[in-house]
Design a protein around this motif. Structure first.
Motif, PDB file in Angstrom:
ATOM      1  N   MET A   1       2.831 -13.744   1.099  1.00 34.33           N
ATOM      2  CA  MET A   1       2.952 -13.475  -0.331  1.00 34.33           C
ATOM      3  C   MET A   1       1.636 -13.751  -1.037  1.00 34.33           C
ATOM      4  SD  MET A   1       5.262 -12.460  -2.572  1.00 34.33           S
ATOM      5  CE  MET A   1       6.873 -12.941  -1.936  1.00 34.33           C
TER       6      MET A   1
ATOM      7  N   ARG B   1      -0.991 -11.228  -0.151  1.00 37.22           N
ATOM      8  CA  ARG B   1      -0.820  -9.981  -0.904  1.00 37.22           C
ATOM      9  C   ARG B   1      -1.382 -10.122  -2.318  1.00 37.22           C
ATOM     10  NH1 ARG B   1       4.360  -9.264   1.790  1.00 37.22           N
ATOM     11  NH2 ARG B   1       4.391  -7.286   2.931  1.00 37.22           N
TER      12      ARG B   1
ATOM     13  N   LEU C   1       0.555  -1.526  -5.700  1.00 35.85           N
ATOM     14  CA  LEU C   1       1.503  -1.728  -4.595  1.00 35.85           C
ATOM     15  C   LEU C   1       1.619  -3.205  -4.237  1.00 35.85           C
ATOM     16  CD1 LEU C   1       0.732   1.212  -2.121  1.00 35.85           C
ATOM     17  CD2 LEU C   1       2.731   0.946  -3.588  1.00 35.85           C
ATOM     18  N   LEU C   2       0.481  -3.885  -4.112  1.00 27.93           N
ATOM     19  CA  LEU C   2       0.490  -5.271  -3.654  1.00 27.93           C
ATOM     20  C   LEU C   2       0.987  -6.220  -4.748  1.00 27.93           C
ATOM     21  CD1 LEU C   2      -2.879  -5.305  -1.678  1.00 27.93           C
ATOM     22  CD2 LEU C   2      -0.581  -5.326  -0.726  1.00 27.93           C
TER      23      LEU C   2
ATOM     24  N   HIS D   1       2.679  -5.602  -7.544  1.00 32.52           N
ATOM     25  CA  HIS D   1       4.059  -5.373  -7.964  1.00 32.52           C
ATOM     26  C   HIS D   1       5.044  -5.845  -6.899  1.00 32.52           C
ATOM     27  CE1 HIS D   1       2.394  -3.116 -11.273  1.00 32.52           C
ATOM     28  NE2 HIS D   1       3.596  -2.880 -11.742  1.00 32.52           N
ATOM     29  N   HIS D   2       4.641  -5.758  -5.638  1.00 31.33           N
ATOM     30  CA  HIS D   2       5.491  -6.302  -4.572  1.00 31.33           C
ATOM     31  C   HIS D   2       5.672  -7.802  -4.771  1.00 31.33           C
ATOM     32  CE1 HIS D   2       6.543  -7.953  -0.620  1.00 31.33           C
ATOM     33  NE2 HIS D   2       7.080  -6.771  -0.362  1.00 31.33           N
TER      34      HIS D   2
ATOM     35  N   SER E   1       9.214  -9.468  -6.038  1.00 32.88           N
ATOM     36  CA  SER E   1       9.809 -10.481  -5.152  1.00 32.88           C
ATOM     37  C   SER E   1      10.080 -11.764  -5.923  1.00 32.88           C
ATOM     38  CB  SER E   1       8.877 -10.750  -3.972  1.00 32.88           C
ATOM     39  OG  SER E   1       8.701  -9.590  -3.192  1.00 32.88           O
TER      40      SER E   1
END
Length: 546
Positions: free
Chosen positions: A1, A4, A65-66, A68-69, A73
């Motif tokens: 996490m 990222r 992408l990274l 917002h992931h 989460s």
């Protein structure tokens, strides 16, 4: 996490620097091209412009992408944590919380809190990185211009952090409260609109709802004006920095003029994003504070740190149990529940029968006495384990506005269709299922509004059976049913005696007469108890016949 997040921050910085590089490189290219040099002298700049133009979009896409992931989460974790707080505190931890307010916290506030990363922290990282890089590049060309850019950036940061964030704090917090009020009033109107209209009592609710909407609109309007003023100040500072560089800086090659003069303009996008971040900061902080308040809710029952595994035996024994609240308690209740045994709980309304039922499923603690399941004290058992063995079907069990299948899966998420149809057959809902074209996929409406009272009660019973509990508690199972439907409901419940211990809470003499014994629940302040031995088992007609 974390990897990222770091990678996303690096890519976001690269995207922002690509935007800066695109502008400054284009400025150099235009000025240099005006001197009509050989085209080969411009090839590096031309390729750089293409690289920065493409890289800006590619880096931004990868960054989204990274980051917002990570943000989504975290939002999922925050929402689950909020649900866990509510579950931990129910049923006694939410006496002052309105349903709409709770929905607002679990939905809106959790969604808003993710902006702390995406729209506050990351914009600051990108802005500071851009300012440092641009200042370093300009310092290599003109130290005086670099000092002007540093002053410009610090002025914009001060406007954002101390000006905008402070100015909008009160409006943002008030808007958050207004949104909570709006959600609460909307929930009341949605769930009780028919009754309110029928009694002509809807006006106060709609008035409060409109007041909350107007209040939120006024706050948003003021916040928008303040944000606009902040943006204007950043633009003024950018213009002033550009003019100062034009008049005060010098000593560099003419081809670098475009780079130096457009440097403050290149920082406009990251500086405005910081301004927007500070406009949102008070709202995000308010949302986080409201979510943190859920952490402070008191749990009525605290499970042991090292719970004892569930015993094999399903025998439930109450020894002098006093249930209730500070202002309302029961006299001590003692009874033994064994498989195949049906016990009735009687007593006047408000004496604490339903509270005693909540005590049996370890949702609230007993005020006195002890409970034991299979010979093990409740205090040594985990609450979830107790509720896996002891199930409660309340008189107002919540049915969700979804399908029959999903309502049943509340009790057993992994249950298949055969198991669901089996329990529906056992509770007498097979004819209902057969006449519904969608079968298990039939949507039953808000709180089961498309079903009759008896069908709602039977669906709640089916959900209880699907959970495979061994001790079944039914709170007023025949409430709002006619005599024939009530008799059939009791017959269906009696058919469950094999393999189950059953508790029936009721005012009905017909229901209590069907029990093997009846326990009279009495208030300690009642001067005339209904039996000579309140709280002790009383032999019923059913027991006498057996």
């Amino acid at each position: 996490m974390n990897r990222r997040l770091v990678a996303g921050a690096v890519l976001g910085s690269a995207s922002q620097l690509s935007s800066v590089g695109l502008l400054l490189t284009s400025a150099w290219l235009i000025v240099r091209a005006a001197e009509h040099p050989p085209v080969l002298y411009l090839m590096v700049a031309i390729v750089s412009v293409r690289f920065f133009g493409v890289g800006r979009a590619v880096f931004r896409y990868a960054e989204r992408l990274l980051t917002h992931h990570v943000a989504l989460s975290r939002m999922i974790d925050d929402r689950v944590h909020a649900y866990q707080n509510l579950e931990r505190s129910a049923p006694t931890g939410l006496p002052r919380q309105r349903r709409g307010d709770i929905i607002s916290r679990v939905v809106s506030d959790v969604t808003t809190s993710q902006d702390a990363l995406l729209r506050i922290r990351l914009p600051w990282i990108y802005a500071i990185t851009s300012c440092v890089v641009v200042t370093a590049v300009v310092a290599w060309i003109s130290p005086v211009a670099a000092l002007v850019i540093v002053g410009h950036a610090l002025a914009c940061f001060t406007i954002a952090r101390l000006g905008i964030a402070t100015a909008v704090r009160g409006d943002s917090i008030d808007a958050s409260k207004a949104r909570s009020t709006m959600s609460a009033e909307s929930a009341v109107l949605a769930s009780t609109s028919r009754d309110l209209v029928a009694y002509g009592a809807a006006a106060p609710f709609t008035r409060r709802l409109h007041e909350a909407i107007d209040r939120q609109a006024r706050n948003q309007l003021r916040t928008g004006w303040l944000a606009g003023i902040g943006s204007a100040l950043v633009l003024v500072s950018t213009g002033a920095a550009t003019a100062t560089i034009a008049f005060a800086a010098g000593g560099f090659a003419p081809v670098m003029a475009g780079v130096v003069l457009l440097a403050p303009v290149a920082l406009l996008e990251p500086l405005l994003s910081v301004l927007e971040a500070e406009r949102l900061r008070p709202a995000v902080q308010a949302a986080r504070q409201r979510l943190a308040q859920l952490d402070d809710l008191q749990a009525p029952v605290i499970d042991p740190p090292a719970a004892v595994p569930l015993p094999i035996s399903n025998e439930l024994v109450l020894r002098g149990v006093v249930a209730g609240w500070d202002s309302s308690l029961t006299r001590p209740v003692s009874v033994k529940l064994t498989s195949g045994h049906i016990v009735g709980l009687s007593g006047v309304s408000g004496v604490g029968k339903s509270t005693l039922a909540l005590t049996l499923v370890k949702l609230i603690p007993p005020r006195w006495g002890s409970l034991a399941l299979g010979g093990i004290d409740y205090r040594d058992l985990d609450g979830h384990d107790v509720r896996a063995r002891v199930g409660l079907c309340g008189q107002d069990d919540v049915l969700f506005d979804t399908t029959i299948r999903e309502n049943l899966r509340v009790a057993a998420p992994d249950a298949d269709d055969d198991a669901m149809q089996s329990v529906l057959t056992r509770v007498g809902l097979r004819p209902l299922l057969e006449r519904m074209p969608a079968g298990l996929d039939t949507v039953i409406g808000n709180l089961g509004s498309s079903l009759s009272g008896g069908e709602r009660q039977r669906l709640s019973m089916a959900r209880l059976l699907l959970g495979q509990h061994k001790v079944l508690i039914f709170d007023e199972p025949t409430e709002h049913l006619d005599r024939e439907a009530a008799a059939q409901m009791i017959a269906d419940i009696l058919s469950l005696r094999r393999g189950h211990a059953i508790v029936l809470i009721s005012h009905s003499a017909e229901v209590l007469n069907a029990c093997d014994e009846v326990v009279s629940v009495v208030s300690p302040f009642d001067p005339s108890p209904t039996t000579d031995h309140p709280g002790e088992p009383v032999l019923t007609a059913a027991a006498q016949r057996s």
